[in-house]
Structures are given as C-alpha cells and as structure tokens.
Design a protein around this motif. Structure first.
Motif, mmCIF file in Angstrom:
data_model
loop_
_atom_site.group_PDB
_atom_site.id
_atom_site.type_symbol
_atom_site.label_atom_id
_atom_site.label_comp_id
_atom_site.label_asym_id
_atom_site.label_seq_id
_atom_site.Cartn_x
_atom_site.Cartn_y
_atom_site.Cartn_z
ATOM 1 N N ALA A 35 -8.398 6.013 -3.038
ATOM 2 C CA ALA A 35 -6.843 5.353 -3.180
ATOM 3 C C ALA A 35 -6.606 4.623 -1.962
ATOM 4 C CB ALA A 35 -6.033 6.510 -3.000
ATOM 5 N N LEU A 36 -7.134 5.224 -0.768
ATOM 6 C CA LEU A 36 -7.076 4.216 0.524
ATOM 7 C C LEU A 36 -7.656 2.930 0.498
ATOM 8 C CD1 LEU A 36 -6.959 6.989 2.932
ATOM 9 C CD2 LEU A 36 -4.822 6.014 2.389
ATOM 10 N N GLY A 37 -9.042 3.093 0.219
ATOM 11 C CA GLY A 37 -10.046 1.748 0.369
ATOM 12 C C GLY A 37 -9.583 0.728 -0.918
ATOM 13 N N THR A 38 -9.158 1.392 -2.034
ATOM 14 C CA THR A 38 -8.927 0.340 -3.106
ATOM 15 C C THR A 38 -7.672 -0.275 -2.673
ATOM 16 O OG1 THR A 38 -9.991 1.833 -4.612
ATOM 17 C CG2 THR A 38 -8.680 0.140 -5.476
ATOM 18 N N SER A 39 -6.491 0.540 -2.068
ATOM 19 C CA SER A 39 -5.171 -0.086 -1.566
ATOM 20 C C SER A 39 -5.533 -1.129 -0.785
ATOM 21 C CB SER A 39 -4.224 0.875 -1.159
ATOM 22 O OG SER A 39 -3.292 0.319 -0.645
ATOM 23 N N LEU A 40 -6.321 -0.915 0.235
ATOM 24 C CA LEU A 40 -6.530 -2.075 1.288
ATOM 25 C C LEU A 40 -7.442 -3.243 0.676
ATOM 26 C CD1 LEU A 40 -7.534 0.222 4.478
ATOM 27 C CD2 LEU A 40 -5.692 -1.471 4.130
ATOM 28 N N ALA A 41 -8.374 -3.044 -0.151
ATOM 29 C CA ALA A 41 -9.026 -4.161 -1.126
ATOM 30 C C ALA A 41 -7.853 -4.987 -1.571
ATOM 31 C CB ALA A 41 -9.975 -3.456 -1.581
ATOM 32 N N GLY A 83 -7.969 16.238 2.045
ATOM 33 C CA GLY A 83 -6.591 17.038 2.213
ATOM 34 C C GLY A 83 -6.077 16.695 3.186
ATOM 35 N N PHE A 84 -6.754 16.410 4.464
ATOM 36 C CA PHE A 84 -6.051 16.016 5.757
ATOM 37 C C PHE A 84 -5.438 14.480 5.571
ATOM 38 C CE2 PHE A 84 -6.305 13.792 9.603
ATOM 39 C CZ PHE A 84 -5.407 14.396 10.555
ATOM 40 N N LEU A 85 -6.132 13.556 5.102
ATOM 41 C CA LEU A 85 -5.751 12.422 4.652
ATOM 42 C C LEU A 85 -4.469 12.414 3.966
ATOM 43 C CD1 LEU A 85 -9.075 10.565 4.101
ATOM 44 C CD2 LEU A 85 -7.483 10.318 6.234
ATOM 45 N N LYS A 86 -4.230 13.089 3.000
ATOM 46 C CA LYS A 86 -3.167 13.294 1.885
ATOM 47 C C LYS A 86 -2.098 13.931 2.743
ATOM 48 C CE LYS A 86 -2.167 14.694 -2.796
ATOM 49 N NZ LYS A 86 -2.695 15.254 -3.825
ATOM 50 N N GLY A 87 -2.139 14.777 3.683
ATOM 51 C CA GLY A 87 -1.106 15.393 4.292
ATOM 52 C C GLY A 87 -0.692 14.237 5.429
ATOM 53 N N PHE A 88 -1.479 13.652 6.031
ATOM 54 C CA PHE A 88 -1.084 12.637 7.081
ATOM 55 C C PHE A 88 -0.373 11.320 6.163
ATOM 56 C CE2 PHE A 88 -1.774 8.702 9.554
ATOM 57 C CZ PHE A 88 -1.730 9.213 10.854
ATOM 58 N N PHE A 89 -0.835 11.116 4.902
ATOM 59 C CA PHE A 89 0.023 10.236 4.436
ATOM 60 C C PHE A 89 1.284 10.587 3.970
ATOM 61 C CE2 PHE A 89 1.113 7.473 0.465
ATOM 62 C CZ PHE A 89 1.070 6.303 1.062
ATOM 63 N N VAL A 90 1.453 11.897 3.500
ATOM 64 C CA VAL A 90 2.678 12.362 3.169
ATOM 65 C C VAL A 90 3.538 12.398 4.368
ATOM 66 C CG1 VAL A 90 4.072 14.562 2.663
ATOM 67 C CG2 VAL A 90 2.101 13.772 1.347
ATOM 68 N N PHE A 91 3.179 12.605 5.435
ATOM 69 C CA PHE A 91 3.962 12.654 6.704
ATOM 70 C C PHE A 91 4.481 11.188 7.208
ATOM 71 C CE2 PHE A 91 3.994 11.671 11.519
ATOM 72 C CZ PHE A 91 4.902 12.790 11.614
ATOM 73 N N PHE A 92 3.601 10.412 6.924
ATOM 74 C CA PHE A 92 3.923 8.870 7.035
ATOM 75 C C PHE A 92 4.884 8.267 5.962
ATOM 76 C CE2 PHE A 92 3.052 4.402 6.724
ATOM 77 C CZ PHE A 92 3.171 4.066 8.099
ATOM 78 N N LEU A 132 10.215 6.298 -1.818
ATOM 79 C CA LEU A 132 9.204 6.838 -0.954
ATOM 80 C C LEU A 132 9.568 8.222 -0.663
ATOM 81 C CD1 LEU A 132 8.758 4.024 1.773
ATOM 82 C CD2 LEU A 132 7.628 4.557 -0.329
ATOM 83 N N PHE A 133 10.874 9.024 -0.576
ATOM 84 C CA PHE A 133 11.159 10.172 -0.358
ATOM 85 C C PHE A 133 10.689 10.992 -1.642
ATOM 86 C CE2 PHE A 133 13.518 14.107 -0.188
ATOM 87 C CZ PHE A 133 13.386 14.558 1.030
ATOM 88 N N ILE A 134 10.828 10.635 -2.712
ATOM 89 C CA ILE A 134 10.644 11.272 -3.843
ATOM 90 C C ILE A 134 8.940 11.300 -3.951
ATOM 91 C CG2 ILE A 134 10.542 11.210 -6.431
ATOM 92 C CD1 ILE A 134 13.340 9.930 -6.138
ATOM 93 N N GLY A 137 0.788 -1.117 0.044
ATOM 94 C CA GLY A 137 -0.171 0.110 0.071
ATOM 95 C C GLY A 137 0.976 1.246 -0.065
ATOM 96 N N ILE A 138 2.093 1.240 0.538
ATOM 97 C CA ILE A 138 2.878 2.355 0.656
ATOM 98 C C ILE A 138 3.157 2.889 -0.820
ATOM 99 C CG2 ILE A 138 5.397 1.172 0.479
ATOM 100 C CD1 ILE A 138 4.007 3.728 3.429
ATOM 101 N N VAL A 139 3.170 1.909 -2.022
ATOM 102 C CA VAL A 139 3.363 2.172 -3.257
ATOM 103 C C VAL A 139 2.035 2.449 -3.924
ATOM 104 C CG1 VAL A 139 4.117 1.511 -5.497
ATOM 105 C CG2 VAL A 139 5.748 0.908 -3.380
ATOM 106 N N ILE A 140 1.013 1.745 -3.602
ATOM 107 C CA ILE A 140 -0.082 1.768 -4.309
ATOM 108 C C ILE A 140 -0.764 3.286 -3.949
ATOM 109 C CG2 ILE A 140 -2.644 0.684 -4.261
ATOM 110 C CD1 ILE A 140 -1.324 -1.981 -3.670
ATOM 111 N N VAL A 141 -0.991 3.750 -2.879
ATOM 112 C CA VAL A 141 -1.743 4.810 -2.581
ATOM 113 C C VAL A 141 -1.087 6.043 -3.195
ATOM 114 C CG1 VAL A 141 -2.267 6.306 -0.493
ATOM 115 C CG2 VAL A 141 -2.411 3.944 -0.390
ATOM 116 N N PRO A 142 0.136 6.409 -3.162
ATOM 117 C CA PRO A 142 0.520 7.554 -4.038
ATOM 118 C C PRO A 142 0.290 7.364 -5.402
ATOM 119 C CG PRO A 142 2.279 6.260 -3.165
ATOM 120 C CD PRO A 142 1.125 5.590 -2.496
ATOM 121 N N VAL A 143 0.589 6.150 -6.175
ATOM 122 C CA VAL A 143 0.162 5.816 -7.441
ATOM 123 C C VAL A 143 -1.180 6.025 -7.894
ATOM 124 C CG1 VAL A 143 0.231 4.216 -9.345
ATOM 125 C CG2 VAL A 143 2.168 4.472 -7.919
#
Length: 265
Positions: A52-58, A106-115, A253-255, A27-33
């Motif tokens: 993106a999050l839901g489809t990744s987990l599925a 937007g919040f979820l996206k920011g949280f994911f970037v931080f992660f 991941l950094f990129i 998921g660490i690759v799938i979500v940003p893609v």
C-alpha cells in the motif's frame, strides 16, 4: 477484478483533488483505501502495508507533476526552496523506504494510524505554527528534508502534511507553501518508489503484477484519474476558503484511522 479497478480509479480521483487542493500528495487517502482493498483481495498480510505504501508513493510521482504544473502556472512554487530541500528529501526517503522493507506490516499500520490521528487533529483545529522564521541554512534544510523524507516513506505520502506547516512556520505564504509542497512531492515519490521496488525484489509470496512492493494494476487505476483531477484541486485552492474543507477532510481522516485501528482487535 473490474470492481477493484473502479475503486482504484475513484481513490485516484479523490487523491488528485486533495493533492492540488491541500498539497498533501493524496497518499493520506490512498494508503488506507489500498489497505482495505488489498485485504479484500487476499493479498499477503505480511506485505500488505508495504504494498500500500509503495504503490501510493509510485502514484504520487505522477500526481505531483500534474499538481506542480498547475501551481506553477499560478506562480505559487518557490523553486529555490525545492532545490535546497531536495537532497535531504531524497536521502531521507531512501532511508525510510529501506526501513519500511524490514519492519513488520503491523508496525507500519500502527504508525500510519497514529499519523492519521495527528494529521486529523492538526487539520480540524487548524493548528499553525507562528510564522516567525526564515528558511534555515544548508545544514538545517538538509536535516529538515531528511526528516520529512523518512516519515513520508514510512506513511506513503508526498510530504505535504509536514512540509506545508514547516514552510508556513518559515514565513512562506500559505498558497506558496501548498504549491511548493506539490513540487517537493516529486523527489519524495521518486526516491520512495525506487526504495520500495528494491525493497520488495525477491520477496516470496508477493502476488503477480508486482514490481517489488508496487502493485501495477492499482497504480494504473490511481494514476489515470489522479492526474486528471489534480489541476482541479489546484484551481480550487486559489479560489475557495481551504480552512472549511480541511475540517471536513479531518473528520474523514479520523474515521479512516479509527477503522484501521479497530482492525487490530
């Protein structure tokens, strides 16, 4: 549309290898893609991150099974740990997916970037907690599982970036931590998928071919290739020095995190 199918399949192939290799669920690759592809397809921005999050987990539901079977054949899954942590995982993931359905994209996206930044630095520096403990008791393991579940649901991953360090901290050998993490990924993905399906039901403006926040065409493309490549990643994990591969992955991941961050401006 054919181009997007191919890109979904490519993302699935890469995610499958990483799921088997590092126990990170892919998921660490799938979500940003998916966030990039969904934006290009004109998906509703207010629900883009949830999709993106839901489809990744599925997709991880299927990837984790393939990866888990491969690691089990190598005797690397600690089923006693899986059984102990699963209840907390399920409760935490359901809570996290419900929370994601009411938070802004937007919040979820920011949280994911931080992660992503956190994971990339951890992997690049190969930070490992000192293996000086054992798996905690029933209450402790439930709390740990709940925490892993909540964060996994909020960032759409199988939990490996959290469960692997936790298990090595509890004095479980690295190859067993990766294998056990692959097995833990299934209850995370199952509970997260259920949560994102119900969280997205009845939301106005979602595109066709969706089940809640799950986008079916992307799911199919991801699953077909990820299930084929996950066993390959598991084989590599038992043969190659993973530390060097982790550093390459950390740079990637950094990129990706920086690219997503720049989209805010």
């Amino acid at each position: 549309m054919v181009t997007y199918w191919l890109l979904y399949a490519l993302a699935g192939a890469v995610a499958g290898v990483l799921a088997g290799l590092l126990g990170v669920g892919g998921g660490i690759v799938i979500v940003p893609v998916l966030s990039v592809l969904f934006t290009a397809q004109g998906m509703p921005p207010e629900y883009m991150m949830q999709m993106a999050l839901g489809t990744s987990l599925a997709s991880i539901m299927f990837t984790s099974v393939s990866s888990m079977r491969a690691h089990h054949r190598h005797g690397a899954v600690r089923w006693n740990v899986v059984k102990a942590i699963a209840p907390g995982i399920i409760v935490g993931t359901l809570a996290g997916s419900w929370l994601a359905s009411i938070l802004s994209s937007g919040f979820l996206k920011g949280f994911f970037v931080f992660f992503l930044y956190y994971v990339s630095f951890q992997m690049f520096l190969n930070i490992k907690p000192k293996p000086s403990r054992e798996i905690p008791g029933a209450k402790g393991i439930f709390g740990v599982g709940s925490g892993i579940g909540v964060i996994s649901a909020l960032v759409g991953i199988g939990g490996g970036t959290l469960s692997v360090p936790f298990m090595t901290w509890c004095n479980i050998p690295m190859h067993q931590a990766v294998g056990t993490s692959a097995a833990i990924g299934f209850p995370i993905a199952l509970a997260g998928t259920v949560g994102y399906i119900f969280g997205g039901l009845g939301k106005a403006g979602l595109p066709g071919a969706t089940l809640g926040f799950i986008y079916i065409p992307a799911l199919i493309g991801l699953v077909v290739c990820s299930m084929l490549t996950a066993p390959t990643g598991a084989k590599i994990a038992h043969k190659l020095p993973v530390a060097k591969l982790k550093k390459v992955f950390a740079v990637f991941l950094f990129i990706m995190a920086t690219r997503m961050l720049l989209q805010f401006f």
